[in-house]
Each structure stands twice: as structure tokens, then as C-alpha cells.
Design a protein around this motif. Structure first.
Motif, PDB file in Angstrom:
ATOM      1  N   LEU A 151       0.729  -1.424  -0.017  1.00 58.45           N
ATOM      2  CA  LEU A 151      -0.148   0.004  -0.014  1.00 58.45           C
ATOM      3  C   LEU A 151       0.934   1.201   0.004  1.00 58.45           C
ATOM      4  CD1 LEU A 151      -3.055   0.614   0.118  1.00 58.45           C
ATOM      5  CD2 LEU A 151      -2.644   1.323   2.479  1.00 58.45           C
ATOM      6  N   VAL A 152       2.019   1.153   0.617  1.00 57.70           N
ATOM      7  CA  VAL A 152       2.779   2.361   0.689  1.00 57.70           C
ATOM      8  C   VAL A 152       3.343   2.609  -0.574  1.00 57.70           C
ATOM      9  CG1 VAL A 152       4.974   3.342   1.825  1.00 57.70           C
ATOM     10  CG2 VAL A 152       3.269   2.231   3.469  1.00 57.70           C
ATOM     11  N   SER A 153       3.918   1.725  -1.125  1.00 58.29           N
ATOM     12  CA  SER A 153       4.620   1.684  -2.366  1.00 58.29           C
ATOM     13  C   SER A 153       3.778   2.086  -3.550  1.00 58.29           C
ATOM     14  CB  SER A 153       5.437   0.529  -2.889  1.00 58.29           C
ATOM     15  OG  SER A 153       4.698  -0.655  -2.632  1.00 58.29           O
ATOM     16  N   GLY A 154       2.660   1.450  -3.394  1.00 60.55           N
ATOM     17  CA  GLY A 154       1.550   1.875  -4.302  1.00 60.55           C
ATOM     18  C   GLY A 154       1.028   3.270  -4.421  1.00 60.55           C
ATOM     19  N   LEU A 155       0.914   3.786  -3.110  1.00 59.50           N
ATOM     20  CA  LEU A 155       0.644   5.115  -2.887  1.00 59.50           C
ATOM     21  C   LEU A 155       1.705   5.941  -3.369  1.00 59.50           C
ATOM     22  CD1 LEU A 155      -0.957   5.166   0.755  1.00 59.50           C
ATOM     23  CD2 LEU A 155      -2.151   5.821  -1.280  1.00 59.50           C
ATOM     24  N   VAL A 156       2.816   5.874  -3.154  1.00 59.60           N
ATOM     25  CA  VAL A 156       3.836   6.697  -3.879  1.00 59.60           C
ATOM     26  C   VAL A 156       3.762   6.563  -5.347  1.00 59.60           C
ATOM     27  CG1 VAL A 156       6.227   7.174  -4.164  1.00 59.60           C
ATOM     28  CG2 VAL A 156       5.433   6.428  -1.865  1.00 59.60           C
ATOM     29  N   VAL A 157       3.666   5.281  -5.932  1.00 57.81           N
ATOM     30  CA  VAL A 157       3.471   5.463  -7.534  1.00 57.81           C
ATOM     31  C   VAL A 157       2.158   6.301  -7.720  1.00 57.81           C
ATOM     32  CG1 VAL A 157       2.863   3.689  -9.371  1.00 57.81           C
ATOM     33  CG2 VAL A 157       4.535   3.046  -7.611  1.00 57.81           C
ATOM     34  N   LEU A 158       1.005   6.117  -7.139  1.00 64.25           N
ATOM     35  CA  LEU A 158      -0.279   6.645  -7.238  1.00 64.25           C
ATOM     36  C   LEU A 158       0.145   8.312  -7.197  1.00 64.25           C
ATOM     37  CD1 LEU A 158      -3.298   6.646  -8.013  1.00 64.25           C
ATOM     38  CD2 LEU A 158      -3.627   6.677  -5.231  1.00 64.25           C
ATOM     39  N   ALA A 159       0.732   8.615  -6.288  1.00 66.56           N
ATOM     40  CA  ALA A 159       1.000  10.053  -6.280  1.00 66.56           C
ATOM     41  C   ALA A 159       2.110  10.446  -7.512  1.00 66.56           C
ATOM     42  CB  ALA A 159       1.815  10.451  -4.877  1.00 66.56           C
ATOM     43  N   PHE A 160       2.895   9.577  -7.890  1.00 66.71           N
ATOM     44  CA  PHE A 160       3.589   9.978  -9.020  1.00 66.71           C
ATOM     45  C   PHE A 160       2.757  10.054 -10.315  1.00 66.71           C
ATOM     46  CE2 PHE A 160       5.606   7.757 -12.643  1.00 66.71           C
ATOM     47  CZ  PHE A 160       6.635   8.875 -13.157  1.00 66.71           C
ATOM     48  N   LEU A 161       1.692   8.900 -10.490  1.00 63.35           N
ATOM     49  CA  LEU A 161       1.063   9.046 -11.502  1.00 63.35           C
ATOM     50  C   LEU A 161       0.394  10.447 -11.749  1.00 63.35           C
ATOM     51  CD1 LEU A 161      -0.591   5.438 -11.737  1.00 63.35           C
ATOM     52  CD2 LEU A 161       1.217   6.418 -13.388  1.00 63.35           C
ATOM     53  N   GLY A 162      -0.296  10.896 -10.778  1.00 65.60           N
ATOM     54  CA  GLY A 162      -0.827  12.261 -10.560  1.00 65.60           C
ATOM     55  C   GLY A 162       0.248  13.298 -11.372  1.00 65.60           C
ATOM     56  N   LEU A 163       1.354  13.281 -10.888  1.00 68.74           N
ATOM     57  CA  LEU A 163       2.224  14.259 -11.496  1.00 68.74           C
ATOM     58  C   LEU A 163       2.606  13.877 -13.244  1.00 68.74           C
ATOM     59  CD1 LEU A 163       4.599  16.433 -11.104  1.00 68.74           C
ATOM     60  CD2 LEU A 163       6.336  14.554 -10.854  1.00 68.74           C
ATOM     61  N   HIS A 164       2.793  12.603 -13.166  1.00 67.44           N
ATOM     62  CA  HIS A 164       2.951  12.199 -14.759  1.00 67.44           C
ATOM     63  C   HIS A 164       1.834  12.514 -15.642  1.00 67.44           C
ATOM     64  CE1 HIS A 164       5.224   9.722 -17.573  1.00 67.44           C
ATOM     65  NE2 HIS A 164       4.283   8.895 -17.780  1.00 67.44           N
ATOM     66  N   PHE A 165       0.632  12.489 -15.223  1.00 71.97           N
ATOM     67  CA  PHE A 165      -0.342  12.745 -15.963  1.00 71.97           C
ATOM     68  C   PHE A 165      -0.551  14.412 -16.149  1.00 71.97           C
ATOM     69  CE2 PHE A 165      -4.076   9.585 -16.215  1.00 71.97           C
ATOM     70  CZ  PHE A 165      -3.246   8.373 -16.142  1.00 71.97           C
ATOM     71  N   TYR A 166      -0.206  14.861 -15.166  1.00 72.14           N
ATOM     72  CA  TYR A 166      -0.143  16.450 -15.223  1.00 72.14           C
ATOM     73  C   TYR A 166       1.082  16.797 -16.180  1.00 72.14           C
ATOM     74  CZ  TYR A 166       0.926  21.447 -13.786  1.00 72.14           C
ATOM     75  OH  TYR A 166       1.208  22.935 -13.899  1.00 72.14           O
ATOM     76  N   PHE A 185       2.486  15.196 -18.733  1.00 75.01           N
ATOM     77  CA  PHE A 185       2.122  14.467 -20.279  1.00 75.01           C
ATOM     78  C   PHE A 185       1.029  14.341 -20.769  1.00 75.01           C
ATOM     79  CE2 PHE A 185       6.696  13.515 -18.863  1.00 75.01           C
ATOM     80  CZ  PHE A 185       7.356  13.785 -19.826  1.00 75.01           C
ATOM     81  N   TRP A 186       0.165  13.731 -19.786  1.00 77.08           N
ATOM     82  CA  TRP A 186      -1.211  13.269 -20.273  1.00 77.08           C
ATOM     83  C   TRP A 186      -2.181  14.357 -20.519  1.00 77.08           C
ATOM     84  CZ3 TRP A 186      -6.317  12.443 -18.714  1.00 77.08           C
ATOM     85  CH2 TRP A 186      -7.119  11.357 -19.410  1.00 77.08           C
ATOM     86  N   LEU A 187      -2.169  15.342 -19.753  1.00 78.41           N
ATOM     87  CA  LEU A 187      -2.957  16.490 -19.664  1.00 78.41           C
ATOM     88  C   LEU A 187      -2.715  17.247 -20.955  1.00 78.41           C
ATOM     89  CD1 LEU A 187      -4.189  17.428 -16.045  1.00 78.41           C
ATOM     90  CD2 LEU A 187      -5.671  16.584 -18.044  1.00 78.41           C
ATOM     91  N   PRO A 188      -1.516  17.735 -21.153  1.00 72.55           N
ATOM     92  CA  PRO A 188      -1.169  18.554 -22.124  1.00 72.55           C
ATOM     93  C   PRO A 188      -1.529  17.831 -23.289  1.00 72.55           C
ATOM     94  CG  PRO A 188       0.699  18.561 -20.611  1.00 72.55           C
ATOM     95  CD  PRO A 188      -0.240  17.631 -20.149  1.00 72.55           C
ATOM     96  N   GLU A 189      -1.159  16.530 -23.647  1.00 70.93           N
ATOM     97  CA  GLU A 189      -1.371  15.902 -24.792  1.00 70.93           C
ATOM     98  C   GLU A 189      -2.809  15.937 -25.266  1.00 70.93           C
ATOM     99  OE1 GLU A 189       1.062  14.759 -26.286  1.00 70.93           O
ATOM    100  OE2 GLU A 189       0.216  13.767 -28.042  1.00 70.93           O
ATOM    101  N   VAL A 190      -3.789  15.488 -24.247  1.00 71.39           N
ATOM    102  CA  VAL A 190      -5.105  15.437 -24.502  1.00 71.39           C
ATOM    103  C   VAL A 190      -5.585  16.926 -24.865  1.00 71.39           C
ATOM    104  CG1 VAL A 190      -7.415  15.122 -23.363  1.00 71.39           C
ATOM    105  CG2 VAL A 190      -5.477  13.372 -22.989  1.00 71.39           C
ATOM    106  N   THR A 191      -5.209  18.006 -24.140  1.00 74.29           N
ATOM    107  CA  THR A 191      -5.468  19.392 -24.404  1.00 74.29           C
ATOM    108  C   THR A 191      -5.154  19.720 -25.870  1.00 74.29           C
ATOM    109  OG1 THR A 191      -4.983  19.970 -22.026  1.00 74.29           O
ATOM    110  CG2 THR A 191      -5.419  21.774 -23.672  1.00 74.29           C
ATOM    111  N   THR A 192      -4.151  19.451 -26.292  1.00 71.77           N
ATOM    112  CA  THR A 192      -3.422  19.701 -27.659  1.00 71.77           C
ATOM    113  C   THR A 192      -4.379  18.928 -28.686  1.00 71.77           C
ATOM    114  OG1 THR A 192      -1.179  19.763 -26.863  1.00 71.77           O
ATOM    115  CG2 THR A 192      -1.388  19.480 -29.218  1.00 71.77           C
ATOM    116  N   LYS A 193      -4.595  17.574 -28.470  1.00 68.94           N
ATOM    117  CA  LYS A 193      -5.331  16.998 -29.310  1.00 68.94           C
ATOM    118  C   LYS A 193      -6.656  16.888 -29.451  1.00 68.94           C
ATOM    119  CE  LYS A 193      -3.433  12.792 -28.408  1.00 68.94           C
ATOM    120  NZ  LYS A 193      -2.631  11.508 -28.438  1.00 68.94           N
TER     121      LYS A 193
END
Lengths: 213, 248
Positions: A93-108, A110-118
Motif C-alpha cells: 500500500l505504501v509503495s502503491g500510494l507513492v506510485v499513485l502520487a507519481f502518476l498524478g504528476l505524470h498525468f499533469y 504529459f497526459w493532460l497537455p497531450e489530451v488538451t492539444t489533441k
């Protein structure tokens, strides 16, 4: 949990393979990124499945943890978990929560700018103002900030810890065992170390090449 | 040896309970852990105090009756033994030893260190058996050829004594190792295959209804099991369960 884990591990492997292209050949990275970003099968079938798998994996993880906590309603005064199980396996759960927090940053990042552009601006060309593919340039831009690179590195070390237990746990949960078990366990350990540390290498490579090291 | 003992005391299942401290002196390193508790109880008796209730029966490591979480591990720090086979030479003079009952919602405390493990019996009743026609013309089991490897694995699974150390050691209080051993001991043999589908479905259902936690494959149960029951049994039970669910 195990089925979504298999899917996410396969996704991680292909993501790693594409990112490694940014180290070897920026042109190949641009072309592959453009293909992945514009192919209808990937955009409208695989991407929703991926998002579902990520959400499902995390939600099931929280439900599992809540149920398991309830199964021991009185805690031990002394519990020596380290005597019989690895830290990785006891703290998914601890390592999973860190990865989840990272996914938030990663989406912010790469994913959000990409979706916005397209899909908001409607630009499906994948080109920048100079008329060249923008993907490699955007990737490099994100790895100029040392703090962001440090966060990426820490998150991937935690992902490695998560996989150290998760890879073989997924096989055990689905009952996949037998003569190949010993080899599979070694492969799982290698996967858990090589893939996340490969991502760390990619982040450090772009940071160091851009900061003049 | 002189020892400081921190022991869980609880009058009955409704009492809140708590840890109490006791001093014990002149403990022989050759005593078993239960003999040390016998000596402590004699001292408490002599002082007119209530002795500590704890489970025990054969004291030979085969009945599965003794339990105890000792310094955070079921059956204590030694491997491959039950509490009755644990000797005081595993501890040092002046040590503080924590002694608690096996903790799980499905194992409610009856008194002090005694827990109710009848949840295991109910899981066993749900399918841990082979129905045998006892009309007098039952086939001789020895007449059925069984591969040696399968017979060995079935026997290994059948050595589970149902002590509950797997549940006590698991951070999730999961009973998967116990249930998988009971499923495996039949699933590997031709006599057990006839009822295999119903057996695994019913036993897993009973396990869930008792309130045990889910297995997250930490492997703590295998390490702490006094009979060395392997995690392979859990993988086998998962296979059996998936297969039975699909054929349902």
C-alpha cells in the motif's frame, strides 16, 4: 488485482521500450510517439482500458487493505513482521500510494497537455511551430528541473519495490505455478529491477545531457 | 535464567483484556516454553492468583493444540516447531518475552491465551473430506495406482495440524495456507478428484464467511508453519478455485 497487474506490467514494458528510443534515436521516438498518439485503436480502445486498469488496480488495492485490516480487530502488542516476510510484500500500500502520487504528476506533465492539444485544440499533427515533431522536445523539457527528476527517480525506486513482490504475487494469485516457477521468480526479480531503473536511467540521461554534464 | 514476561490476560471473551508483567527466575534452558509457563502458573497458584490459561495437549508437536504468539511470531523464534517444542535455550538471561494469543477476528479469545479455532472445523466441515461408500464393497485404496510425486505432495499437505500459526503470522489474518493444504491433500489424489469442484468452492466460501483476511502472498505463513506447508498449495488452490468457478 492480479489480472490488472498483468496488464499494467505489459503496459510498463512497452512504455519503457518506447522511452528507451528517446535515448537511442530521437527520430524513432518521435515517430513511435506520433503513432501511439494518433492510432485510433490505441487512443480509443487501449487507452480507456489502461485507465480502467489503473483505477481498478488502485481501488481493489484499497478495498483489499480495508478488508484485511478488519480481519484482525485486535492488534498484537508485539508483531515481528520482518522475521517472516519482506518489507516490499508487507508494504504494498505504501509503495502503491507513492506510485499513485507519481502518476498524478505524470498525468499533469504529459497526459493532460497531450489530451488538451489533441482533443481541445484539435491539433492532431504532432508538429511544433517549426513544423517538426514535438514529442522528443517536450520530453526533454520536462527533465530540465532537478527536483522533478529527483521525484521521478524516487517514484521508480518505489515502483521497483512494488514489483519485487507484485510480479510473482500476480502469478501466485492466478495459480500459475509448476516447473517454470523458479525461473519465473528470477525473471520477476530482474523485471522489477531492470524496468524501473531503466526509467530512472532515461530521466537522468536527459537531465544530465541538457545540463551540460 | 531470569526472565521478564509480558503476558496477555483476559477474563473472558467479553473482557477487554491487557498485557500484564511477570518476573520468573531460575528457568532452566532445557525447559520447554510450556513447562516455563507451568512453573509460572505454579508460582501464581502458590500466591493465590489466577493461573494463566493456555492451550496444550500432546506436547509432542503433532496435535496442533498449542498456540501462542511469542515475541511477535507464532510458536516463537524457532523454525519448524510448535510452542511445546520450543525450548528456553532460544532465549537469553534477562530477556523480555511478549506472550499473546493468536490474533484474528475469526479466532476470538476465550480466556487469556486461549482462542477459539473452531472456524477451522467449520471450514473442514464445508468440504474437507472424501465421501466414502461404507456398504462393505469399498475399493481398496492401495489398488488405485498413484504417482509417487503426487502421493508425496498430498502427504506433505496432509501434515498440516491446523494449529493456526498461518493465520497468526499473516498480516491479513488470512487462512489460505490452512485451507489450501486441506484442499490439496485431496485434490492430488484420484479419490479426491470426484468432489474437487464442490470442495474448493465450499471451503473457500466457508473461509470467507468466517471473516479471515485475503492472501497477499507475503509468504509469512510458510515461514512460520511448524509443518513446513508450502505456498505451492495456495497456488494449487487458486487454480482449483478458478477452474471450478469457470465450470460452475
Amino acid at each position: 488485482m492480479a489480472l490488472s497487474a498483468f496488464f499494467l506490467m505489459l503496459f510498463l514494458l512497452q512504455h519503457f521500450a518506447i522511452n528507451m528510443m528517446s535515448v537511442v534515436s530521437p527520430e524513432m521516438f518521435n515517430e513511435t510517439s506520433h503513432f501511439m498518439g494518433t492510432n485510433p485503436m490505441i487512443q480509443y480502445l487501449m487507452q480507456p482500458i489502461l485507465i480502467f486498469a489503473v483505477v481498478f488496480h488502485f481501488v481493489m488495492g484499497f478495498i483489499l487493505e480495508a478488508r484485511n485490516k478488519a480481519a484482525r480487530n485486535v492488534k498484537y502488542a508485539k508483531y515481528n513482521g520482518a522475521a517472516n516476510a519482506s518489507w516490499f510484500s508487507r508494504n504494498m500500500l505504501v509503495s502503491g500510494l507513492v506510485v499513485l502520487a507519481f502518476l498524478g504528476l505524470h498525468f499533469y506533465d504529459f497526459w493532460l497537455p497531450e489530451v488538451t492539444t489533441k482533443f481541445v485544440e484539435g491539433d492532431m499533427t504532432g508538429l511544433n511551430a517549426a513544423g517538426e515533431f514535438r514529442y522528443f522536445e517536450e520530453l526533454q523539457h520536462k527533465f530540465v528541473d532537478g527536483w522533478r527528476v529527483a521525484i521521478y527517480c524516487v517514484a521508480f525506486v518505489l515502483l521497483a519495490m512494488h514489483l519485487m513482490h507484485g510480479f510473482n504475487s500476480a502469478f501466485q494469485s492466478t495459480g500459475i505455478d509448476g516447473k517454470m516457477a523458479a525461473g519465473r521468480k528470477k525473471f520477476g526479480t530482474a523485471f522489477a529491477i531492470i524496468v524501473p531503473l531503466g526509467f530512472v536511467f532515461i530521466a537522468l540521461f536527459h537531465f544530465l545531457t541538457q545540463t551540460g554534464h | 535464567m531470569n526472565l521478564n514476561l509480558k503476558i496477555w490476560r483476559q477474563k473472558n471473551s467479553n473482557d477487554k483484556g491487557g498485557m500484564h508483567s511477570y518476573q520468573i527466575s531460575d528457568v532452566s534452558p532445557d525447559m520447554s516454553f510450556l513447562e516455563m509457563l507451568d512453573v509460572l502458573n505454579q508460582q501464581l497458584n502458590d500466591k493465590g492468583e489466577e493461573p494463566i490459561a493456555f492451550d496444550h495437549d500432546c506436547r509432542e508437536g503433532i496435535c496442533g493444540m498449542c498456540s501462542l504468539q511469542i515475541n511477535g511470531e507464532p510458536h516463537g523464534p524457532d523454525r519448524g516447531v510448535t510452542t511445546c517444542q520450543l525450548h528456553m535455550r532460544k532465549f537469553n538471561d534477562g530477556d523480555t518475552i511478549y506472550i499473546e494469543p493468536f490474533r484474528a477476528k475469526a479466532f476470538p479469545v476465550i480466556k487469556d491465551l486461549v482462542v477459539d479455532r473452531s472456524a477451522f472445523d467449520r471450514i473442514q466441515h464445508a468440504g474437507g473430506f472424501v465421501s466414502v461408500n461404507t456398504s462393505g464393497n469399498t475399493q481398496d485404496a492401495n489398488a488405485i495406482p498413484i504417482p509417487k510425486a503426487d502421493a508425496d505432495k498430498a502427504f506433505d499437505a496432509a501434515t498440516c495440524i491446523g494449529c493456526g500459526a498461518c493465520v497468526a503470522s499473516c498480516k491479513n489474518a488470512s487462512a489460505m495456507l490452512y485451507v489450501s493444504a486441506k484442499v490439496s491433500q485431496f485434490a492430488l489424489l484420484p479419490q479426491g478428484k470426484v468432489e474437487a469442484k464442490d470442495r474448493v468452492l465450499n471451503m473457500v466460501k466457508a473461509m470467507d464467511e468466517e471473516g479471515f483476511g485475503n492472501c497477499t502472498n507475503t509468504g509469512a505463513c510458510e515461514v512460520e508453519c511448524p509443518k513446513g506447508i508450502s505456498l505451492e498449495n495456495i497456488a494449487r488452490m487458486n487454480r482449483e478455485y478458478l477452474s471450478a468457478s469457470l465450470k460452475k
